[in-house]
Design a protein around this motif. Structure first.
Motif, PDB file in Angstrom:
ATOM      1  N   LEU A 153       6.705 -20.149 -36.506  1.00  0.00           N
ATOM      2  CA  LEU A 153       7.672 -20.365 -37.698  1.00  0.00           C
ATOM      3  C   LEU A 153       8.858 -19.873 -37.470  1.00  0.00           C
ATOM      4  O   LEU A 153      10.036 -20.491 -37.911  1.00  0.00           O
ATOM      5  CB  LEU A 153       6.748 -20.166 -38.912  1.00  0.00           C
ATOM      6  CG  LEU A 153       5.722 -21.032 -39.314  1.00  0.00           C
ATOM      7  CD1 LEU A 153       4.787 -20.092 -40.318  1.00  0.00           C
ATOM      8  CD2 LEU A 153       6.062 -22.321 -39.698  1.00  0.00           C
ATOM      9  N   LEU A 154       9.070 -18.692 -36.923  1.00  0.00           N
ATOM     10  CA  LEU A 154      10.004 -17.809 -36.930  1.00  0.00           C
ATOM     11  C   LEU A 154      11.085 -18.312 -35.600  1.00  0.00           C
ATOM     12  O   LEU A 154      11.923 -17.762 -35.368  1.00  0.00           O
ATOM     13  CB  LEU A 154      10.028 -16.327 -36.899  1.00  0.00           C
ATOM     14  CG  LEU A 154       9.366 -15.584 -38.036  1.00  0.00           C
ATOM     15  CD1 LEU A 154       8.846 -14.179 -37.747  1.00  0.00           C
ATOM     16  CD2 LEU A 154      10.697 -15.585 -38.894  1.00  0.00           C
ATOM     17  N   ARG A 155      10.363 -18.962 -34.717  1.00  0.00           N
ATOM     18  CA  ARG A 155      10.919 -19.131 -33.294  1.00  0.00           C
ATOM     19  C   ARG A 155      11.248 -17.835 -32.522  1.00  0.00           C
ATOM     20  O   ARG A 155      12.374 -17.851 -32.196  1.00  0.00           O
ATOM     21  CB  ARG A 155      11.940 -20.361 -33.524  1.00  0.00           C
ATOM     22  CG  ARG A 155      11.789 -21.439 -33.964  1.00  0.00           C
ATOM     23  CD  ARG A 155      12.675 -22.651 -33.840  1.00  0.00           C
ATOM     24  NE  ARG A 155      13.104 -23.102 -32.489  1.00  0.00           N
ATOM     25  CZ  ARG A 155      12.371 -23.446 -31.378  1.00  0.00           C
ATOM     26  NH1 ARG A 155      11.235 -24.274 -31.894  1.00  0.00           N
ATOM     27  NH2 ARG A 155      12.960 -23.767 -30.283  1.00  0.00           N
ATOM     28  N   TYR A 156      10.217 -16.869 -32.969  1.00  0.00           N
ATOM     29  CA  TYR A 156      10.675 -15.460 -32.100  1.00  0.00           C
ATOM     30  C   TYR A 156      10.805 -15.614 -30.665  1.00  0.00           C
ATOM     31  O   TYR A 156      10.068 -16.491 -30.047  1.00  0.00           O
ATOM     32  CB  TYR A 156       9.433 -14.695 -32.665  1.00  0.00           C
ATOM     33  CG  TYR A 156       9.794 -13.275 -32.053  1.00  0.00           C
ATOM     34  CD1 TYR A 156      10.442 -12.382 -32.941  1.00  0.00           C
ATOM     35  CD2 TYR A 156       9.255 -12.893 -30.935  1.00  0.00           C
ATOM     36  CE1 TYR A 156      10.683 -11.246 -32.440  1.00  0.00           C
ATOM     37  CE2 TYR A 156       9.548 -11.628 -30.589  1.00  0.00           C
ATOM     38  CZ  TYR A 156      10.242 -10.715 -31.271  1.00  0.00           C
ATOM     39  OH  TYR A 156      10.375  -9.531 -30.957  1.00  0.00           O
ATOM     40  N   GLY A 205      13.174 -17.222 -29.317  1.00  0.00           N
ATOM     41  CA  GLY A 205      13.542 -18.610 -29.046  1.00  0.00           C
ATOM     42  C   GLY A 205      12.628 -19.521 -28.675  1.00  0.00           C
ATOM     43  O   GLY A 205      12.647 -20.702 -28.027  1.00  0.00           O
ATOM     44  N   CYS A 206      11.288 -19.134 -28.857  1.00  0.00           N
ATOM     45  CA  CYS A 206      10.108 -19.998 -28.343  1.00  0.00           C
ATOM     46  C   CYS A 206       9.305 -20.377 -29.842  1.00  0.00           C
ATOM     47  O   CYS A 206       9.160 -19.529 -30.704  1.00  0.00           O
ATOM     48  CB  CYS A 206       9.267 -19.120 -27.689  1.00  0.00           C
ATOM     49  SG  CYS A 206       7.713 -19.630 -27.267  1.00  0.00           S
ATOM     50  N   ALA A 207       8.611 -21.761 -29.719  1.00  0.00           N
ATOM     51  CA  ALA A 207       7.887 -21.943 -30.861  1.00  0.00           C
ATOM     52  C   ALA A 207       6.512 -22.373 -30.313  1.00  0.00           C
ATOM     53  O   ALA A 207       5.618 -23.227 -31.101  1.00  0.00           O
ATOM     54  CB  ALA A 207       8.511 -23.176 -31.665  1.00  0.00           C
ATOM     55  N   VAL A 208       6.009 -21.735 -29.096  1.00  0.00           N
ATOM     56  CA  VAL A 208       4.737 -22.068 -28.663  1.00  0.00           C
ATOM     57  C   VAL A 208       3.964 -20.893 -28.643  1.00  0.00           C
ATOM     58  O   VAL A 208       3.237 -20.925 -27.451  1.00  0.00           O
ATOM     59  CB  VAL A 208       4.773 -23.094 -27.410  1.00  0.00           C
ATOM     60  CG1 VAL A 208       5.268 -24.406 -27.808  1.00  0.00           C
ATOM     61  CG2 VAL A 208       5.810 -22.516 -26.228  1.00  0.00           C
ATOM     62  N   HIS A 209       4.124 -19.826 -29.233  1.00  0.00           N
ATOM     63  CA  HIS A 209       3.245 -18.610 -28.956  1.00  0.00           C
ATOM     64  C   HIS A 209       1.947 -19.124 -29.307  1.00  0.00           C
ATOM     65  O   HIS A 209       1.598 -19.904 -30.021  1.00  0.00           O
ATOM     66  CB  HIS A 209       3.832 -17.469 -29.929  1.00  0.00           C
ATOM     67  CG  HIS A 209       5.269 -17.096 -29.728  1.00  0.00           C
ATOM     68  ND1 HIS A 209       5.568 -16.205 -28.666  1.00  0.00           N
ATOM     69  CD2 HIS A 209       6.280 -17.381 -30.310  1.00  0.00           C
ATOM     70  CE1 HIS A 209       6.755 -16.049 -28.873  1.00  0.00           C
ATOM     71  NE2 HIS A 209       7.388 -16.628 -29.734  1.00  0.00           N
ATOM     72  N   ASN A 210       0.916 -18.233 -28.471  1.00  0.00           N
ATOM     73  CA  ASN A 210      -0.548 -18.572 -28.683  1.00  0.00           C
ATOM     74  C   ASN A 210      -1.388 -17.274 -28.575  1.00  0.00           C
ATOM     75  O   ASN A 210      -0.845 -16.231 -28.286  1.00  0.00           O
ATOM     76  CB  ASN A 210      -0.955 -19.758 -27.651  1.00  0.00           C
ATOM     77  CG  ASN A 210      -0.753 -19.062 -26.367  1.00  0.00           C
ATOM     78  OD1 ASN A 210      -1.465 -18.370 -25.728  1.00  0.00           O
ATOM     79  ND2 ASN A 210       0.228 -19.734 -25.570  1.00  0.00           N
ATOM     80  N   LYS A 211      -2.723 -17.397 -28.988  1.00  0.00           N
ATOM     81  CA  LYS A 211      -3.500 -16.035 -29.019  1.00  0.00           C
ATOM     82  C   LYS A 211      -3.646 -15.544 -27.863  1.00  0.00           C
ATOM     83  O   LYS A 211      -3.896 -14.597 -27.558  1.00  0.00           O
ATOM     84  CB  LYS A 211      -4.664 -16.524 -29.875  1.00  0.00           C
ATOM     85  CG  LYS A 211      -5.743 -17.498 -28.949  1.00  0.00           C
ATOM     86  CD  LYS A 211      -6.760 -17.721 -29.938  1.00  0.00           C
ATOM     87  CE  LYS A 211      -7.587 -18.992 -29.528  1.00  0.00           C
ATOM     88  NZ  LYS A 211      -8.445 -19.090 -30.703  1.00  0.00           N
TER      89      LYS A 211
END
Length: 146
Positions: free
Chosen positions: A130-133, A135-141
């Motif tokens: 949600l933060l696009r931390y 510059g990425c919006a596909v962080h995963n577990k």
């Protein structure tokens, strides 16, 4: 001070960012703690949460999330943490907290399925997306467990 935050006090009542008493995890961090005895056998397995701009911990475990003192993680005090942000202004704090609130609300409707479904790592990844931390919006577990 509200009831759910009663165990947390501020050194300065006028401060927008109160000190969390005896906290080892600063605001804007991901916290991790082992789940014993599983973590002894599989070191990547553990419990994860994220702190808001005031230092309250949000760790999802299948129930609606309430913000707690960082030492009150589901499986014990955090063993380690990674600070992701030092807040520069109120806009930074609001953006961070809004993402946590949105993820908390979304995960209140999810079923916890460790490993192959939604879990605490997924909740933290959702906040980062949600933060696009970074510059990425596909962080995963998987990324967060590594």
């Amino acid at each position: 001070m509200s009831g759910r935050h009663a165990m947390i006090a501020s050194a300065d009542p006028e401060s927008p960012q109160p000190d969390v008493l005896n906290a080892t995890v600063p605001p804007g961090s991901i916290a991790w703690t082992p789940i014993q005895p599983i973590t002894c056998c599989i070191p990547a397995i553990g419990h994860m949460g994220i702190t808001d701009s005031k230092g309250y911990l949000h760790d999802w475990h299948g129930c609606p999330i309430s913000a707690n003192h960082p030492k009150q993680m589901l499986f014990g005090e955090p063993a380690r943490y990674v600070r992701l942000i030092k807040f520069g202004d109120d806009a930074d704090r609001k953006r961070w907290d809004d993402a946590i609130d949105q993820a908390d609300n979304e995960y209140a409707r999810h079923v916890h399925v460790m490993g192959c479904g939604h879990d605490c790592h997924s909740h933290v990844a959702r906040v980062l997306n949600l933060l696009r931390y970074g510059g990425c919006a596909v962080h995963n577990k998987v990324e967060l467990a590594a």
